[in-house]
Design an enzyme around this catalytic site. Structure first.
Site, mmCIF file in Angstrom:
data_model
loop_
_atom_site.group_PDB
_atom_site.id
_atom_site.type_symbol
_atom_site.label_atom_id
_atom_site.label_comp_id
_atom_site.label_asym_id
_atom_site.label_seq_id
_atom_site.Cartn_x
_atom_site.Cartn_y
_atom_site.Cartn_z
ATOM 1 N N GLY A 1 36.582 28.772 42.937
ATOM 2 C CA GLY A 1 37.638 28.957 44.026
ATOM 3 C C GLY A 1 37.905 27.420 44.642
ATOM 4 C CG ASP B 1 26.059 31.866 43.085
ATOM 5 O OD1 ASP B 1 26.114 32.981 42.325
ATOM 6 O OD2 ASP B 1 25.996 30.797 42.651
ATOM 7 C CG ASP C 1 34.388 31.221 46.705
ATOM 8 O OD1 ASP C 1 33.761 30.451 45.856
ATOM 9 O OD2 ASP C 1 35.436 31.833 46.356
ATOM 10 C CE1 TYR D 1 37.367 38.208 34.155
ATOM 11 C CE2 TYR D 1 39.008 39.295 33.015
ATOM 12 C CZ TYR D 1 38.567 38.747 34.156
ATOM 13 O OH TYR D 1 39.282 39.301 35.342
#
Length: 320
Positions: free
Chosen positions: A37, A57, A32, A145
């Site tokens: 997050g 990443d 993460d 998205y």
């Protein structure tokens, strides 16, 4: 002991999956970049000797290769979520979700990973009036998205053909549960509403509240991921929902019933890119990965309310 890479491990679904795997004594590598997050989601994971957090990443090929190197299976949850966020910043969503997934599939192929399960979304269906949504319906992503998620699942499906990498894409339907972030402009509707209503505040509904969703408790999604890993299914996209749907107005009514309140919502203009109705046909997932949701909408709501109520109690005592 089996080794898993969970991407997006500091997110709601990623951390929930990692927690479940660790409880069963598996080794978990968690990747993460902590942009969306939360470090708080990792607090109960980092003390486990079977867990290794990798601050990296998905857009960085070296980070991804290092993370996947020792994994037997990959559960790919890493993404920049939210339809409104993608409308505001389509470049970020595209780079993280599309390029990131391409990097991961390439690295998984190089590392001889046995199987990869990637998180897709019910948003790929778009505003079709057909209900419930079946996997053989044509995709019609109407937001950046949704488009990135469709690209993500197509990469996964093609991986089984081009790279001999077993793969399954799971189209999630409005996942909710404990540890989901209730704060911010992009918060999911259930945790946001619970948080507001616990404080006696009115939730905001975008539209008239008759839009409906197949709200799916997190335990059902965990089951779908692990069943997909253990199954012979490959090169397919499958719905991961409950096969039922409830309006946003009904959600508020249910929460009022659980909380013992009578809070009326506030109505505002619909948001661009939102689809009016979403309900899953889960018969294909039943057939191919033996998926059967175990936690109902009402039970899931009760568990989630209890979690957030406990969190508020802890915070109140901390301020004493």
């Amino acid at each position: 002991m089996t080794s898993y890479l969970v991407t997006g491990v500091a997110g709601f679904i990623g951390s929930s999956l990692a927690r479940h795997l660790l409880e069963r004594d598996h080794t978990v590598y968690g990747l993460d970049n902590l942009e969306t997050g939360l470090e708080s989601n990792l607090e109960d994971l980092t003390g486990n000797s079977n867990f290794e957090f990798i601050n990296g990443d998905l857009r960085n090929e070296d980070d991804v290769r290092g993370a996947v190197a020792d994994a037997r299976y990959v559960l790919h949850q890493g993404a920049v979520p939210s339809v409104p966020r993608s409308v505001e910043d389509p470049v970020l969503s595209t780079e993280a979700n599309c390029t990131g997934t391409a990097n991961l599939i390439s690295a998984a192929h190089e590392a001889d990973v046995e199987k990869i399960v990637v998180a897709s979304s019910s948003s790929v269906y778009g505003p079709t009036e057909v209900s419930p949504k079946r996997e053989d319906l044509p995709a019609n992503p109407v937001s950046p998205y949704a488009l990135t998620k469709y690209f993500t699942e197509r990469l996964a499906v093609q991986a089984s053909e081009f790279y001999d990498l077993d793969s399954v894409a799971l189209r999630y339907f409005n996942v909710f549960g404990p540890h989901q972030n209730p704060e911010g402009d992009y918060a999911a509707v259930i945790p946001k509403f619970i948080n507001l209503m616990l404080e006696g505040e009115q939730p905001v509904i975008y539209g008239d509240g008759t839009q409906s969703r197949d709200f799916t408790y997190i335990d059902n999604v965990i089951q779908a991921n692990l069943n997909a890993i253990e199954s012979d299914a490959t090169g397919v996209a499958l719905n991961a929902g409950c096969g039922d749907s409830f309006t946003i107005n009904t959600l508020v009514d249910e929460l009022n019933g659980i909380l013992g309140t009578e809070i009326e919502p506030i109505y505002d203009d619909p948001r661009p890119g939102d689809v009016p109705h979403s309900k899953a046909d889960i018969s294909k997932a039943r057939d191919l990965i033996d998926y059967e949701p175990a936690v109902s909408f009402r039970e899931g709501l009760e568990r989630t309310v209890e979690h957030f109520a406990d969190d508020q109690t802890i915070l109140e005592h901390a301020d004493d």
